[in-house]
Scaffold this active site. Structure first.
Site, PDB file in Angstrom:
ATOM      1  N   GLU A  59     -97.721  45.377 -41.626  1.00 49.67           N
ATOM      2  CA  GLU A  59     -99.000  45.360 -42.211  1.00 49.67           C
ATOM      3  C   GLU A  59    -100.131  45.085 -41.461  1.00 49.67           C
ATOM      4  O   GLU A  59    -100.349  43.715 -41.001  1.00 49.67           O
ATOM      5  CB  GLU A  59     -98.930  44.729 -43.501  1.00 49.67           C
ATOM      6  CG  GLU A  59    -100.152  44.895 -44.258  1.00 49.67           C
ATOM      7  CD  GLU A  59    -100.094  44.228 -45.669  1.00 49.67           C
ATOM      8  OE1 GLU A  59     -98.994  44.037 -46.163  1.00 49.67           O
ATOM      9  OE2 GLU A  59    -101.156  43.981 -46.315  1.00 49.67           O
ATOM     10  N   ASP A  96    -102.047  45.845 -54.154  1.00 46.66           N
ATOM     11  CA  ASP A  96    -102.180  44.820 -53.495  1.00 46.66           C
ATOM     12  C   ASP A  96    -103.340  44.321 -53.879  1.00 46.66           C
ATOM     13  O   ASP A  96    -104.250  44.036 -52.862  1.00 46.66           O
ATOM     14  CB  ASP A  96    -101.737  44.794 -51.982  1.00 46.66           C
ATOM     15  CG  ASP A  96    -101.635  43.127 -51.577  1.00 46.66           C
ATOM     16  OD1 ASP A  96    -101.821  42.326 -52.523  1.00 46.66           O
ATOM     17  OD2 ASP A  96    -101.684  42.964 -50.221  1.00 46.66           O
ATOM     18  N   ASP A 154    -100.432  49.682 -49.433  1.00 45.68           N
ATOM     19  CA  ASP A 154    -101.490  48.539 -50.500  1.00 45.68           C
ATOM     20  C   ASP A 154    -102.588  49.258 -50.740  1.00 45.68           C
ATOM     21  O   ASP A 154    -103.499  49.277 -50.077  1.00 45.68           O
ATOM     22  CB  ASP A 154    -101.416  47.358 -49.566  1.00 45.68           C
ATOM     23  CG  ASP A 154     -99.965  46.579 -49.388  1.00 45.68           C
ATOM     24  OD1 ASP A 154     -99.137  46.944 -50.048  1.00 45.68           O
ATOM     25  OD2 ASP A 154    -100.067  45.473 -49.138  1.00 45.68           O
TER      26      ASP A 154
HETATM   27  C1  GLT Z   1    -101.208  38.550 -48.923  1.00 39.66           C
HETATM   28  C2  GLT Z   1    -101.945  39.741 -48.273  1.00 39.66           C
HETATM   29  C3  GLT Z   1    -101.565  41.050 -48.178  1.00 39.66           C
HETATM   30  C4  GLT Z   1    -100.092  41.182 -47.866  1.00 39.66           C
HETATM   31  C5  GLT Z   1     -99.172  40.453 -48.870  1.00 39.66           C
HETATM   32  C6  GLT Z   1     -97.773  40.515 -48.080  1.00 39.66           C
HETATM   33  S1  GLT Z   1     -99.568  38.750 -49.117  1.00 39.66           S
HETATM   34  O1  GLT Z   1    -101.582  38.971 -50.280  1.00 39.66           O
HETATM   35  O2  GLT Z   1    -103.179  39.351 -48.567  1.00 39.66           O
HETATM   36  O3  GLT Z   1    -102.411  41.772 -47.796  1.00 39.66           O
HETATM   37  O4  GLT Z   1     -99.772  42.574 -48.124  1.00 39.66           O
HETATM   38  O5  GLT Z   1     -96.972  39.611 -47.285  1.00 39.66           O
HETATM   39 MN    MN Z   2    -101.495  43.902 -48.427  1.00 40.15          MN
HETATM   40 MN    MN Z   3    -105.456  41.903 -48.824  1.00 39.69          MN
END
Ligand code: GLT
Ligand code: MN
Ligand code: MN
Length: 389
Positions: free
Chosen positions: A183, A289, A247
């Site tokens: 990510e 997310d 996300d």
């Molecule tokens: C955290 C972050 C997210 C990530 C998560 C996974 S944790 O909230 O802001 O963007 O996806 O670790």
């Molecule tokens: Mn995230």
């Molecule tokens: Mn985030």
């Protein structure tokens, strides 16, 4: 297709325990609401029509939990999952909250911290597998710097690569079969986070020992923070066959990390994103997310969660409408100009094609005069989104 916009498990909506469980803390203020137990979150998400719930190791099991406490918490969570029919498609590791990770986990300059990060991740992968997760996310929130006097830029890349190669082999040796989703994020909590964009992740993945096991977990807010177009990033990831997870949330550009309700801010980009996901046949989870505004109480948290899913479903329906709208389709057809003879020359290089192309005369002035009709097409899109088509 139903049009009540009621989420159903078949829609594959997921939330992290940390998202609806967010207590509203920010750098300037304390928590504004109590957290919920994992079983309570499972029950509420199931009632709302979600498909699954994702977690970091420490969302469920506190970092200092005893073995007995761990087993009890995991058992209670599993019971709730089976009672309410929710699955855990994705798991990840918290490598950012504890002070041990203040200067990085896999990219710490301290070999002991790097080793601890590997150990913690293996335990977390064990937990994720126990819960049925098939996708494992790496968000390197602390993998970055504030001061590059550290002199570790090249070393950090090598340490990160070694860690991922190690963990991919660990997954295989255990028979876990994880697919890993990396990510990207440009900054926050670090001043500069390594691998700030989807493109940098894709480039890095190609350097791993087993690149086929690794893909990207892009986040709407992360590209938007950097002023980038998230739909463009996702298109590039899809084109590379690397959209392993996603996300969804929202964000005003140029701000701190807001993690707003999906569709709360950039409706048009959200629309083109949903259309892209649906048209591409992406069949993975749609993970939100995000978290409720700090102002909200528990009712606001569930209104937030319902809102994320409803907005996705409404935009999905608008995408269907876009694809079926005769005037929009006519405008799209008019926008594209096909030329079979020219395409046969440009599709593939051959000395003959190259020579034929060089011999060809183009009326450059005429080509430059063409109006492609994008104002009309975009206004039709806006009117469709505003509900008057
Ligand atoms: C955290 C972050 C997210 C990530 C998560 C996974 S944790 O909230 O802001 O963007 O996806 O670790
Ligand atoms: Mn995230
Ligand atoms: Mn985030």
């Amino acid at each position: 297709m139903t049009s009540d916009f009621q989420p159903r498990p078949a829609d594959r909506f997921t939330f992290g325990l940390w998202t609806v469980g967010n207590v509203g803390r920010d750098p300037f203020g304390e928590a504004t609401r109590p957290g919920f137990s994992a079983p309570h979150i499972v029950q509420k998400l199931a009632e709302l029509g979600a498909y699954g719930v994702n977690l970091h190791d420490n969302d469920l099991v506190p970092i200092d939990a005893s073995a007995g406490e761990r087993d009890r918490l995991v058992a209670e969570f599993q019971q709730a999952l089976s009672d309410h029919g929710l699955v855990v498609p994705m798991a990840t590791t918290n490598l950012f909250s504890d002070p041990v990770f203040k200067d990085g986990a896999f990219t710490s300059a301290d070999a002991r911290v790097r080793a601890y990060a590997l150990q913690k991740t293996m335990h977390s992968m064990d937990l994720g597998h126990e819960l049925g997760a098939q996708t494992y996310v790496f968000w390197g929130g602390r993998e970055g710097t504030e001061v590059d006097a550290s002199g570790k830029l090249l070393d950090a890349l090598a340490w990160f690569r070694d860690s991922l190669n190690f963990l991919a082999e660990y997954s295989q040796s255990q028979g876990y079969g994880y697919r890993f989703a990396l990510e990207p994020k440009p900054n926050e909590p670090r001043g500069d986070i390594f691998f700030p964009t989807a493109g940098s992740m894709l480039g890095f993945i190609a350097t791993l020992d087993q690149p086929e096991l690794f893909g990207v977990n892009p986040e709407f807010a992360h590209d938007t923070m950097a002023g980038l177009n998230f739909a463009h990033a996702v298109a590039q990831i899809i084109d590379a066959g690397k959209l392993f997870h996603i996300d969804l949330n929202d964000q005003k550009p140029g701000r701190f990390d807001q993690d707003l309700r999906f569709g709360a801010e950039n409706l048009k980009t959200a629309f083109f994103l949903v259309k892209l996901l649906e048209d591409s046949g992406y069949d993975g989870p749609r993970h939100f997310d995000a978290h409720a505004l700090r102002t909200e109480d528990e009712a606001g948290v569930w209104a937030f969660a319902r809102g994320c899913m409803r907005t996705y479903l409404i935009l999905r329906d608008r995408a269907r409408q876009f694809n079926e709208d005769p005037e929009i389709q006519a405008a799209l057809a008019a926008y594209r100009v096909e030329d079979a003879e020219l395409s046969s020359l440009t599709r593939q290089f051959s000395p003959e094609n190259a020579q034929a192309l060089k011999n060809r005369t183009f009326d450059r002035a005429l080509l430059g005069q063409r109006g492609p009709g994008l104002e009309h097409l975009d206004q039709l899109t806006v009117e469709l989104l505003l509900g008057v088509r």
